[in-house]
Scaffold this motif. Structure first.
Motif, mmCIF file in Angstrom:
data_model
loop_
_atom_site.group_PDB
_atom_site.id
_atom_site.type_symbol
_atom_site.label_atom_id
_atom_site.label_comp_id
_atom_site.label_asym_id
_atom_site.label_seq_id
_atom_site.Cartn_x
_atom_site.Cartn_y
_atom_site.Cartn_z
ATOM 1 N N UNK A 206 0.825 -1.209 0.000
ATOM 2 C CA UNK A 206 0.000 0.000 0.000
ATOM 3 C C UNK A 206 0.861 1.261 0.000
ATOM 4 N N UNK A 207 1.954 1.231 0.749
ATOM 5 C CA UNK A 207 2.841 2.401 0.809
ATOM 6 C C UNK A 207 3.590 2.621 -0.497
ATOM 7 N N UNK A 208 3.595 1.620 -1.362
ATOM 8 C CA UNK A 208 4.322 1.703 -2.624
ATOM 9 C C UNK A 208 3.400 2.035 -3.809
ATOM 10 N N UNK A 209 2.256 2.669 -3.500
ATOM 11 C CA UNK A 209 1.292 3.054 -4.534
ATOM 12 C C UNK A 209 1.305 4.567 -4.708
ATOM 13 N N UNK B 16 -12.175 14.705 -6.747
ATOM 14 C CA UNK B 16 -10.905 14.043 -6.978
ATOM 15 C C UNK B 16 -9.857 14.446 -5.956
ATOM 16 N N UNK B 17 -9.819 15.717 -5.641
ATOM 17 C CA UNK B 17 -8.882 16.217 -4.642
ATOM 18 C C UNK B 17 -9.159 15.576 -3.288
ATOM 19 N N UNK B 18 -10.446 15.488 -2.916
ATOM 20 C CA UNK B 18 -10.816 14.885 -1.635
ATOM 21 C C UNK B 18 -10.477 13.397 -1.590
ATOM 22 N N UNK B 19 -10.793 12.673 -2.655
ATOM 23 C CA UNK B 19 -10.512 11.234 -2.699
ATOM 24 C C UNK B 19 -9.009 10.986 -2.676
ATOM 25 N N UNK B 20 -8.266 11.741 -3.450
ATOM 26 C CA UNK B 20 -6.807 11.556 -3.499
ATOM 27 C C UNK B 20 -6.180 11.786 -2.126
ATOM 28 N N UNK B 21 -6.570 12.868 -1.448
ATOM 29 C CA UNK B 21 -6.017 13.134 -0.122
ATOM 30 C C UNK B 21 -6.369 12.029 0.868
ATOM 31 N N UNK B 22 -7.602 11.541 0.807
ATOM 32 C CA UNK B 22 -8.006 10.452 1.701
ATOM 33 C C UNK B 22 -7.204 9.185 1.408
ATOM 34 N N UNK B 23 -6.976 8.909 0.131
ATOM 35 C CA UNK B 23 -6.185 7.729 -0.236
ATOM 36 C C UNK B 23 -4.741 7.847 0.239
ATOM 37 N N UNK B 24 -4.145 9.003 0.054
ATOM 38 C CA UNK B 24 -2.761 9.195 0.490
ATOM 39 C C UNK B 24 -2.653 8.998 2.002
ATOM 40 N N UNK C 266 -0.559 5.455 3.407
ATOM 41 C CA UNK C 266 0.722 5.673 4.054
ATOM 42 C C UNK C 266 1.832 5.887 3.041
ATOM 43 N N UNK C 267 1.480 6.462 1.904
ATOM 44 C CA UNK C 267 2.439 6.712 0.837
ATOM 45 C C UNK C 267 3.491 7.691 1.311
ATOM 46 N N UNK D 39 10.980 8.784 -3.775
ATOM 47 C CA UNK D 39 11.400 7.800 -4.766
ATOM 48 C C UNK D 39 10.283 7.432 -5.718
ATOM 49 N N UNK D 40 10.550 6.396 -6.496
ATOM 50 C CA UNK D 40 9.549 5.959 -7.459
ATOM 51 C C UNK D 40 8.719 4.827 -6.868
ATOM 52 N N UNK D 41 7.447 4.872 -7.137
ATOM 53 C CA UNK D 41 6.520 3.871 -6.614
ATOM 54 C C UNK D 41 6.492 2.651 -7.529
#
Length: 153
Positions: A26-29, A39-47, A51-52, A56-58
């Motif tokens: 999950x942290x590597x996504x 989209x902004x709300x969903x992205x922030x909740x996902x991050x 635990x991203x 570095x590169x995912x």
């Protein structure tokens, strides 16, 4: 009771805590920007939930397209809308960045009912709060599905 659990085939999803396969996966996504306020709300909740680290590169990329709908329901006797329904749906794909292979193609969604009151400000505030709650719910559903996909067999 603890001895009977392994015999039934159940395994903890988050075995190993922060060092387990699911937490590391999950942290590597990477979650690219998603269009619009939803989209902004969903992205922030996902991050927050993934635990991203952002360093570095995912290994994986999560591509998401949202559909946010607000529709009027329940006409009153004076033909005004008395209730609304807000629906947020997400189509998402988990992509292995190295091979550009889609590992998971799924959808998640939720909806909420909103009372339309005489105060326009209160109605708009309720619509926005519903969107915030739906974004959290959709993000939770996505993370749960990703966790199932990333667990070790």
């Amino acid at each position: 009771m603890a001895l009977a659990l392994p015999a039934c085939g159940l395994q903890p999803l988050y075995a190993g805590g922060g060092d387990g396969a699911v937490a590391r996966g999950l942290a590597d996504i990477e979650v690219p920007a998603i269009e619009g306020r939803a989209g902004w709300l969903v992205r922030n909740a996902l991050i927050d939930r993934l635990g991203t680290s952002g360093q570095g590169s995912a290994r994986y990329r999560l591509d998401i397209v949202l559909d946010d709908q607000l529709e009027g329901l329940g006409l009153l006797t004076d033909e005004t809308i008395g209730r609304e329904r807000r629906t947020l749906r997400a189509r998402y794909q988990l992509v292995d960045v190295a091979s550009d292979t889609v590992l998971l193609d799924a959808t998640a969604g939720s909806d909420a009912g909103i009372d339309v009151v005489s105060s326009e400000y209160a109605t708009v505030a309720a619509e926005e709060r519903a969107l915030e709650n739906l974004a959290l719910e959709v993000a939770d559903r996505i993370v749960t599905r990703l966790s199932l996909e990333l667990r070790e067999p």
